[in-house]
Design an enzyme around this catalytic site. Structure first.
Site, PDB file in Angstrom:
ATOM      1  N   ASP A   1      76.186   3.782   9.129  1.00  0.00           N
ATOM      2  CA  ASP A   1      75.128   3.365   8.213  1.00  0.00           C
ATOM      3  C   ASP A   1      74.028   2.731   9.060  1.00  0.00           C
ATOM      4  O   ASP A   1      74.286   1.799   9.845  1.00  0.00           O
ATOM      5  CB  ASP A   1      75.735   2.327   7.246  1.00  0.00           C
TER       6      ASP A   1
ATOM      7  N   GLN B   1      63.787  -0.860  -3.193  1.00  0.00           N
ATOM      8  CA  GLN B   1      63.450  -0.440  -4.558  1.00  0.00           C
ATOM      9  C   GLN B   1      61.958  -0.600  -4.853  1.00  0.00           C
ATOM     10  O   GLN B   1      61.396   0.151  -5.659  1.00  0.00           O
ATOM     11  CB  GLN B   1      64.314  -1.241  -5.547  1.00  0.00           C
TER      12      GLN B   1
ATOM     13  N   HIS C   1      75.997   2.527  -0.807  1.00  0.00           N
ATOM     14  CA  HIS C   1      76.250   3.023   0.550  1.00  0.00           C
ATOM     15  C   HIS C   1      77.567   3.802   0.603  1.00  0.00           C
ATOM     16  O   HIS C   1      77.625   4.903   1.153  1.00  0.00           O
ATOM     17  CB  HIS C   1      76.305   1.853   1.532  1.00  0.00           C
TER      18      HIS C   1
ATOM     19  N   ALA D   1      64.548  -5.141  -1.951  1.00  0.00           N
ATOM     20  CA  ALA D   1      64.673  -4.268  -0.774  1.00  0.00           C
ATOM     21  C   ALA D   1      63.865  -2.977  -0.918  1.00  0.00           C
ATOM     22  O   ALA D   1      62.668  -3.007  -1.194  1.00  0.00           O
ATOM     23  CB  ALA D   1      66.146  -3.994  -0.496  1.00  0.00           C
TER      24      ALA D   1
ATOM     25  N   TRP E   1      68.232   3.967  -4.550  1.00  0.00           N
ATOM     26  CA  TRP E   1      67.918   5.344  -4.171  1.00  0.00           C
ATOM     27  C   TRP E   1      68.866   6.370  -4.795  1.00  0.00           C
ATOM     28  O   TRP E   1      68.456   7.465  -5.165  1.00  0.00           O
ATOM     29  CB  TRP E   1      67.849   5.487  -2.651  1.00  0.00           C
ATOM     30  N   ASN E   2      70.146   6.010  -4.931  1.00  0.00           N
ATOM     31  CA  ASN E   2      71.064   6.961  -5.592  1.00  0.00           C
ATOM     32  C   ASN E   2      70.617   7.213  -7.024  1.00  0.00           C
ATOM     33  O   ASN E   2      70.537   8.354  -7.475  1.00  0.00           O
ATOM     34  CB  ASN E   2      72.499   6.426  -5.600  1.00  0.00           C
ATOM     35  N   SER E   3      70.322   6.136  -7.752  1.00  0.00           N
ATOM     36  CA  SER E   3      69.904   6.282  -9.148  1.00  0.00           C
ATOM     37  C   SER E   3      68.633   7.113  -9.251  1.00  0.00           C
ATOM     38  O   SER E   3      68.498   7.964 -10.128  1.00  0.00           O
ATOM     39  CB  SER E   3      69.677   4.909  -9.784  1.00  0.00           C
TER      40      SER E   3
ATOM     41  N   GLN F   1      77.519   7.267 -14.591  1.00  0.00           N
ATOM     42  CA  GLN F   1      76.061   7.478 -14.602  1.00  0.00           C
ATOM     43  C   GLN F   1      75.605   8.921 -14.378  1.00  0.00           C
ATOM     44  O   GLN F   1      74.699   9.394 -15.044  1.00  0.00           O
ATOM     45  CB  GLN F   1      75.387   6.558 -13.566  1.00  0.00           C
TER      46      GLN F   1
END
Ligand code: UDX
Length: 470
Positions: free
Chosen positions: A117, A389, A21, A387, A367-369, A349
């Site tokens: 958020d 994912q 986040h 969640a 979600w970022n990955s 990463q």
């Protein structure tokens, strides 16, 4: 006397204090600042300390006089890998500590607009009566958001709570996902029963999204267009402006990676990658929250070694609770791990995924990955933890065709088989679809692309709010 020039728009930004986040909302901040907006970014003391130690964020943002961090003290700062611990932060600590602070900031700091958020439901209540419009930023995909949004409909249709234990049963009452969604692909909280507090909280707050002035999503139209059109019927004012990390680079705001890591990056793995052939290495990381049991770790380890691919594996200090230095590498795997493996506590990463040696990503599909993998055209092996994912990994396999989903199992034979499937047997097929999607992702954030235009529109709309309130 000349009239006083109008003050620039002032935006308050508040992420949930967790890596995924904070990362994406800081990226949003870096995209808004060059447009002349003033920004106050709320951050927990722990995250502020970590960003100061492990990133260049202060020097990157110091050229914007209108930017400041507002540090929040006294928040719960422990792990959030179980429902109980997540509740401690989301439902207990955050609202108690920050509601009075938000009221003061919103009433006294001439805030034009509050980008909260979207997981922090109390932010809407804190802003009530202040006249400051609230925009919700959700760090999850549109498909995960939509699955959360439809939960009350699934309760009405009798799909929830699950009757029986068959997780492969089809779910046909989430519009746009009729053909491929199974129980196991719904957000993980759906498995725990209707009285589960996290389930209720996330469901309620997602359903309140239409009460916000707008919804900002880190995604792009070519990836999630059909699902976005379903969301739009409930939330007409949507800005899809992602992938944010690629957007920052496309606008030349940052040429190199803007790391917002809350952990110390071990860059030695880049040198290790340099020694490997193109697309030969499997990168393995489960993000910042997921944890493994020791048995799961060992199964993954055997599967990776048996796949015979070189692997770069992020084993966070707290990834496995009972892992001490003495039994870190299982003795029977020591030789192969030394020959083919590189283990780090936290990797840079974005730079890893850009490296030509990386051929696939074994990921939890945070979600970022997922977006970072998509932008670099790296096929995925999915092992979602919790969640959002679970729906993400279903989309990776069944809709975007970017890899294979091994959710709910990590048996060593399955790990080996799926890694070989993605990196050998169906390598070209996955590389081709990953290349195609990467191109669309990059186009969306280039001048004239959908996310590029939507960001311009977002900035203009915030400026208009400011003119109206001046
Ligand atoms: C979780 C969710 O699943 C995610 O979808 C949600 O939006 C936020 O909470 P997390 O487990 O942190 O997030 O995963 P992810 O969203 O993938 O974010 C992890 C970030 O950490 C990525 O930007 C990734 O590049 C970075 N990272 C991860 C590193 O820089 N180094 C690492 O070794 C591992």
């Amino acid at each position: 006397m000349d009239p006083k020039p109008p003050s620039p728009p002032h935006v308050l930004i508040f992420p949930c204090p967790a890596q995924g986040h904070v990362n994406s909302m800081l990226k949003l901040t870096e995209l808004l600042l060059p447009a002349g907006l003033h920004i106050t970014f709320l951050i927990s003391a722990k995250d502020h300390d970590r960003l100061s130690r492990f990133t260049t964020v202060h020097s990157r943002l110091s050229s914007y006089p209108g930017f400041r961090f507002h540090v929040i003290h006294g928040l719960y700062e422990g792990p959030i890998d179980t429902d109980e611990k997540l509740n401690l932060m989301l439902i207990d600590s955050l609202p108690k500590v920050t509601t009075p602070l938000l009221r003061n900031l919103l009433l006294d700091s001439q805030v034009t607009c509050f980008i909260a958020d979207g997981i922090l439901g109390f932010a809407l209540d804190a802003a009530a009566g202040t006249g400051v419009p609230v925009m919700f930023f959700r760090t999850v995909s549109a498909c995960a958001f939509w699955a959360y949004f439809c939960i009350p409909d699934l309760i009405n249709s009798g799909d929830l709570p699950f009757q029986g234990t068959n997780l492969d049963e089809r779910i046909v009452n989430v519009k746009g996902m009729e053909g491929f969604l199974r129980r196991r692909d719904l957000p993980s909280f759906c498995r725990s029963g209707l009285s589960n507090t996290t389930f209720q909280e996330v469901t309620n707050i997602t359903r309140r999204t239409p009460d916000a002035h707008a919804l900002i999503l880190n995604t792009f139209e070519d990836l999630e267009g059909p699902i976005l059109s379903h969301i739009q019927k409930h939330c007409p004012n949507i800005y899809t402006i992602g992938p944010l990390h690629a957007h920052l680079k496309a606008r030349s705001i940052s040429k190199s990676t803007s790391s917002n890591s809350l952990f110390q990056e071990d860059r030695t793995c880049i040198g290790w990658l340099d020694q490997h052939a193109p697309k030969s290495v499997l990168y393995v990381s489960f993000g910042s929250i997921a944890t493994l049991t020791r048995d799961q770790l060992i199964e993954f380890w055997h599967g990776l070694v048996n796949s015979e691919k070189p692997f770069l594996w992020v084993i966070r200090e707290d990834l496995v609770s009972s892992l001490d230095d003495e039994n870190k590498v299982p003795s029977e795997l020591e030789k192969d791990t030394k020959e083919r493996g590189c283990l780090v506590g936290w990797a840079p990463q974005e730079d890893v995924l850009t490296h030509s040696a990386v051929g696939a990503f074994l990921t939890h599909n945070g979600w970022n990955s997922t977006l970072e993998s998509i932008v670099e055209g790296v096929p995925m092996v999915s092992w979602p933890f919790f969640a959002d994912q679970q729906p993400n990994s279903r989309f990776v396999e069944a809709v975007w065709k970017l890899g294979l989903d091994m959710k709910d199992t990590c048996d060593r034979r399955i790990v080996e088989k799926i890694v070989k499937e993605v990196m050998e047997v169906r390598k070209e097929e996955f590389e081709e679809s990953a290349r195609r999607m990467a191109k669309l992702a990059k186009e969306s954030v280039s001048s004239g692309g959908s996310s590029y235009r939507n960001l311009d529109r977002l900035i203009e709309d915030i400026k208009k709010m400011s003119t109206q309130s001046n």
